[in-house]
Design a protein around this motif. Structure first.
Motif, mmCIF file in Angstrom:
data_model
loop_
_atom_site.group_PDB
_atom_site.id
_atom_site.type_symbol
_atom_site.label_atom_id
_atom_site.label_comp_id
_atom_site.label_asym_id
_atom_site.label_seq_id
_atom_site.Cartn_x
_atom_site.Cartn_y
_atom_site.Cartn_z
ATOM 1 N N GLN A 1 51.867 52.875 52.101
ATOM 2 C CA GLN A 1 51.157 51.601 52.033
ATOM 3 C C GLN A 1 49.777 51.712 52.676
ATOM 4 N N PHE A 2 48.841 50.926 52.172
ATOM 5 C CA PHE A 2 47.504 50.908 52.742
ATOM 6 C C PHE A 2 47.605 50.471 54.204
ATOM 7 N N PRO A 3 46.856 51.091 55.129
ATOM 8 C CA PRO A 3 46.980 50.783 56.564
ATOM 9 C C PRO A 3 46.926 49.285 56.862
ATOM 10 N N ALA A 4 47.909 48.813 57.615
ATOM 11 C CA ALA A 4 48.028 47.376 57.895
ATOM 12 C C ALA A 4 46.797 46.834 58.600
ATOM 13 N N GLU A 5 46.202 47.625 59.509
ATOM 14 C CA GLU A 5 45.050 47.123 60.250
ATOM 15 C C GLU A 5 43.843 46.912 59.332
ATOM 16 N N LEU A 6 43.759 47.698 58.260
ATOM 17 C CA LEU A 6 42.659 47.526 57.309
ATOM 18 C C LEU A 6 42.924 46.342 56.387
ATOM 19 N N TYR A 7 44.195 46.152 56.059
ATOM 20 C CA TYR A 7 44.556 44.994 55.225
ATOM 21 C C TYR A 7 44.365 43.693 56.006
ATOM 22 N N GLY B 1 40.825 42.499 56.727
ATOM 23 C CA GLY B 1 40.010 42.102 55.584
ATOM 24 C C GLY B 1 39.221 43.227 54.937
ATOM 25 N N ILE B 2 39.415 44.454 55.434
ATOM 26 C CA ILE B 2 38.676 45.583 54.874
ATOM 27 C C ILE B 2 39.097 45.846 53.437
ATOM 28 N N GLN B 3 40.396 45.783 53.175
ATOM 29 C CA GLN B 3 40.868 46.030 51.814
ATOM 30 C C GLN B 3 40.266 45.028 50.830
ATOM 31 N N LYS B 4 40.191 43.763 51.226
ATOM 32 C CA LYS B 4 39.622 42.753 50.332
ATOM 33 C C LYS B 4 38.150 43.041 50.052
ATOM 34 N N ARG B 5 37.415 43.440 51.075
ATOM 35 C CA ARG B 5 36.001 43.759 50.879
ATOM 36 C C ARG B 5 35.827 44.928 49.924
ATOM 37 N N LEU B 6 36.689 45.930 50.058
ATOM 38 C CA LEU B 6 36.615 47.086 49.178
ATOM 39 C C LEU B 6 37.058 46.733 47.757
ATOM 40 N N LEU B 7 38.057 45.874 47.649
ATOM 41 C CA LEU B 7 38.490 45.409 46.325
ATOM 42 C C LEU B 7 37.388 44.613 45.632
ATOM 43 N N ASP B 8 36.712 43.764 46.374
ATOM 44 C CA ASP B 8 35.626 42.980 45.798
ATOM 45 C C ASP B 8 34.531 43.898 45.250
ATOM 46 N N ASN B 9 34.257 44.955 46.002
ATOM 47 C CA ASN B 9 33.273 45.935 45.539
ATOM 48 C C ASN B 9 33.753 46.613 44.252
ATOM 49 N N TRP B 10 35.012 46.997 44.233
ATOM 50 C CA TRP B 10 35.563 47.725 43.094
ATOM 51 C C TRP B 10 35.627 46.866 41.833
ATOM 52 N N PHE B 11 35.995 45.600 41.979
ATOM 53 C CA PHE B 11 36.160 44.738 40.817
ATOM 54 C C PHE B 11 34.879 44.021 40.395
ATOM 55 N N SER B 12 33.794 44.270 41.071
ATOM 56 C CA SER B 12 32.518 43.681 40.672
ATOM 57 C C SER B 12 32.198 44.089 39.233
ATOM 58 N N LYS B 13 31.758 43.140 38.424
ATOM 59 C CA LYS B 13 31.490 43.426 37.008
ATOM 60 C C LYS B 13 30.246 44.284 36.840
ATOM 61 N N GLU B 14 29.284 44.114 37.728
ATOM 62 C CA GLU B 14 28.053 44.886 37.647
ATOM 63 C C GLU B 14 28.085 46.040 38.648
ATOM 64 N N TRP C 1 40.991 54.546 51.238
ATOM 65 C CA TRP C 1 40.717 53.724 50.065
ATOM 66 C C TRP C 1 40.625 54.583 48.801
ATOM 67 N N ALA C 2 39.986 55.739 48.896
ATOM 68 C CA ALA C 2 39.877 56.632 47.744
ATOM 69 C C ALA C 2 41.257 57.057 47.254
ATOM 70 N N ALA C 3 42.112 57.465 48.186
ATOM 71 C CA ALA C 3 43.459 57.904 47.811
ATOM 72 C C ALA C 3 44.279 56.755 47.234
ATOM 73 N N PHE C 4 44.197 55.600 47.873
ATOM 74 C CA PHE C 4 44.913 54.414 47.413
ATOM 75 C C PHE C 4 44.490 54.031 46.001
ATOM 76 N N LEU C 5 43.187 54.038 45.755
ATOM 77 C CA LEU C 5 42.655 53.615 44.464
ATOM 78 C C LEU C 5 43.043 54.583 43.350
ATOM 79 N N ARG C 6 43.109 55.865 43.660
ATOM 80 C CA ARG C 6 43.499 56.852 42.646
ATOM 81 C C ARG C 6 44.917 56.611 42.135
#
Length: 220
Positions: A38-44, A47-60, A81-86
């Motif tokens: 699981q993605f590290p709880a302290e990052l989840y 709010g770090i995971q949400k910030r990284l998700l927002d970056n990843w799902f940005s349309k532009e 994040w790189a490993a999780f996203l893969r």
């Protein structure tokens, strides 16, 4: 014409000189997420995971910088994040590079990052493409020599790479510790690198993530 294999042979010389981040670590490392990690709880929770998700799902295509927080290390967060996203997005291309020698001078660190980027982007280019002067052997030799001229040669090589062969896949490029490459005599070159990366990711509809390094004592 030039082939991907021709380019990879030239890039291989950079690995010998600068100990590049290898293909597996840069593009395939999953760190156990494919086995239920699981993605590290302290990052989840932080709010770090949400910030990284927002970056990843940005349309532009966009650029995002993540610095250290009071309870997390930005470089480690980018690695996780790189490993999780893969694993969560198996059709994505997630490229992550970093300097293996963080105690080196700024010029050497910048050459390490440039070489790792070239070394791994080379695996993503088409099987054959038009040869251009900046992809000639001489520029790779100059980059391998390091210093200011090596950095300039590396930037020309990176800029000259053809559009990546992604087959519709999204791409995220993570560069860790670029801030360590920035000193008085390399500030302009770091700005040039960020501009080149911005153009590469824009023409490939990708995103760029910088993770700042913890500052260590190093040679200038």
């Amino acid at each position: 014409m030039m082939t991907r294999e021709d380019l990879l042979k030239l890039a291989k010389r950079l690995d010998i000189t600068f100990n590049c981040v290898v293909h597996f670590e840069a593009l395939e490392e999953k760190r156990g997420y494919d086995n239920g990690k699981q993605f590290p709880a302290e990052l989840y929770k932080g709010g770090i995971q949400k910030r990284l998700l927002d970056n990843w799902f940005s349309k532009e295509p966009n650029i995002y910088t993540l610095g250290d927080g009071y309870n997390f290390n930005a470089g480690l967060a980018g690695c996780e994040w790189a490993a999780f996203l893969r694993v969560r997005n198996p059709d994505a291309v997630v490229l992550r590079v970093y300097p293996k020698d963080r105690t080196a001078g700024a010029e050497h660190i910048l050459c390490q990052l440039l070489s790792s980027l070239i070394y791994n982007f080379a695996t993503l280019v088409p099987g054959d493409f038009d040869r251009v002067p900046d992809l000639w052997k001489r520029n790779f030799e100059v980059l391998a020599q390091g210093g200011a001229q090596g950095i300039s040669a590396g930037l020309r090589i990176l800029e000259a790479l053809p559009p990546l062969e992604l087959r519709g896949r999204k791409i995220l490029c993570i560069v860790d510790a670029l801030d360590l490459a920035e000193a008085g005599n390399t500030s302009d070159e770091v700005k040039k690198l960020t501009a080149v990366l911005r153009r590469i990711l824009a023409r490939n509809s990708g995103h760029l993530l910088y993770t700042k390094a913890k500052q260590h004592k190093r040679l200038i």
